[in-house]
Design an enzyme around this catalytic site. Structure first.
Site, PDB file in Angstrom:
ATOM      1  CB  CYS A  69      -0.936  -0.008   1.204  1.00 23.45           C
ATOM      2  SG  CYS A  69      -0.086  -0.148   2.796  1.00 23.45           S
ATOM      3  CG  HIS A 359      -4.090   0.715   4.255  1.00 20.19           C
ATOM      4  ND1 HIS A 359      -3.422   0.010   3.290  1.00 20.19           N
ATOM      5  CD2 HIS A 359      -5.171   1.267   3.627  1.00 20.19           C
ATOM      6  CE1 HIS A 359      -4.066   0.110   2.132  1.00 20.19           C
ATOM      7  NE2 HIS A 359      -5.121   0.879   2.316  1.00 20.19           N
ATOM      8  CG  ASN A 381      -7.850   2.027  -0.029  1.00 23.14           C
ATOM      9  OD1 ASN A 381      -6.658   1.732   0.021  1.00 23.14           O
ATOM     10  ND2 ASN A 381      -8.725   1.562   0.840  1.00 23.14           N
TER      11      ASN A 381
END
Length: 437
Positions: A69, A359, A381
């Protein structure tokens, strides 16, 4: 140490038998996921609406079953520069290319740390930390180091493979190999043997594993594309560094990680660094610890300048992946479990290892009310378009304050006093303290 007694268990049972609400809640939980039952639509609806400050981005990416991520977030910021310069509606940089070198650098770092600490006993805190291995997660500074050394390439040049999108088994095999290598290195060093050549052979094996799983990164490539007006362009024989310099061009060293870790271990207005096991052997992760209010103010300044903001948060806290929401009021876990209070303040959550940044994503918008106060934040995202609101999420101001732990901001937005903190070398903290101090 006091053990559970039958008398105490009988008391629990008697008390619970009188709680009719518990039986109703138990029936609901028997066949329904916890987060679905805890979801409060009326609260989540308050986060709907457009954003007074909103950036245009060019498509949602999908890291799938990998821990990249942090890398996707960094690359997604850079890909906007390429798309703008080349007049493209959609474009994506290769995470597989950068992740290949990331794993190789991490393997080298782990072996170097083994060599450096070969005289320490196996139960030493540093050896325990080293042998815990690494994963494919990381920090902003690590992405910067990789890009500066290897550049970037379009996704079309080095596309994903099944293994790059599903990294768990590969990582277990890699760490197992490196632990075996660590045992060999320690034994040889203990006998006074020079390990330079054997370490190179070990890294050659890592390189071979990666080539088989992910493909070998190209030394040069051609960048052929047609812009959104239909005009064709071709740029031949580029390296990753040449592509970065020509088509991305942003100066990554202009950015700094700003954290808000309000703990006893880290004072405010504190410039610190740590050498994470996943870093390059010759580089540290650097951070400036500021108040939450300062962190938020810097984030808004950057968004107002049409520059997205990389950030790290605890994505496991009060989040609904299907609804695309992060918000404490929208997920009533306390009510679902009969009024049990799960709350701790930010300081205690960090110190007691209950929460940390799990994250990384990008802020691409914020809504500011008539008093100039933010009340919801738009997030890009890397979980694909099927997650959230076609890949985008929203978090409340309440969630931002409690569960956003770090942002990346251009140093030009810092105040003079904040810039002055960066004039000296950062204080070095233990690497294993970095997530929760």
């Amino acid at each position: 140490m006091q053990a559970l007694t039958q008398e105490l268990l009988d008391k629990f049972r008697d008390d619970e038998s009188k709680n009719f609400h518990s039986r109703t809640l138990q029936a609901a939980l028997a066949k329904t996921p916890i987060k679905d039952l805890a979801f409060v639509p009326s609260k989540a609806a308050k986060l709907n609406g457009d954003f007074s400050i909103e950036l245009k981005t060019r498509g949602i990416t999908w890291q799938q079953n990998s821990g990249r991520c942090w890398m996707f977030a960094a690359l997604n910021i850079m890909r906007e520069k390429v798309a703008q310069k080349c007049n493209l509606d959609k474009f994506e940089l290769s995470a597989n290319y950068l992740a290949f070198y990331d794993k190789l650098e991490k393997a080298n770092n782990m072996l170097e740390m083994v060599i450096e600490n070969a005289d320490k006993p196996m139960n030493d805190r540093m050896m325990e930390y080293i042998l815990s291995g690494f994963h494919d997660g990381g920090y902003w500074d690590m992405a910067v180091d990789l890009v500066k050394k290897y550049g970037v390439v379009p996704k079309s040049v080095m596309p994903e493979t099944y293994q790059s999108l599903h990294t768990e088994k590969f990582m277990k095999l890699l760490i197992s190999l490196l632990r075996k290598d660590a045992s060999i290195l320690r034994e040889m060093i203990g006998k006074g043997i020079d390990v330079t050549t054997i370490k190179e052979k070990m890294l050659q094996e890592v390189y071979r594993m990666e080539c088989i799983a992910f493909g070998e990164p190209p030394m040069t490539f051609d960048f052929d594309y047609r812009d959104k007006d239909g005009e064709f362009f071709s740029d031949k024989n580029l390296t990753g560094k040449q592509f970065y310099e020509k088509y991305v061009g942003c100066v990554l060293d202009d950015y700094i990680t700003v954290t808000n870790h309000p703990t006893s271990g880290l004072p405010m207005d504190y410039y610190y660094a740590f050498h994470y096991i996943g870093s390059m052997a010759d580089s540290n992760v650097r951070c400036l610890n500021l108040t939450q209010a300062e962190l938020e103010e810097l984030t808004i300044k950057q968004l107002k300048d049409n520059d997205p903001v990389w950030f790290g948060c605890d994505s496991g806290a009060y989040g609904d992946r299907d609804e695309g929401v992060w918000d404490q009021d929208s997920l009533d876990f306390e009510g679902l479990f009969g009024g049990i209070d799960f709350s701790m303040d930010k300081k205690k959550r960090l110190e007691y290892h209950d929460s940390f940044a799990t994250h990384a994503m990008i802020f691409v918008g914020v809504n500011v009310d008539e008093d100039g106060k933010p009340n919801r934040w738009k997030i890009e995202n890397s979980w694909g378009e099927s997650a959230g609101r076609k890949g985008y999420f929203v978090c409340s101001e309440k969630y931002f304050n409690e569960y956003v732990y770090e942002v990346i901001v251009n140093k030009k937005y810092l105040t003079d006093d904040q810039k002055a903190l960066l004039s000296n070398e950062p204080e070095i903290i233990n690497a294993w303290e970095s997530d929760w101090l």
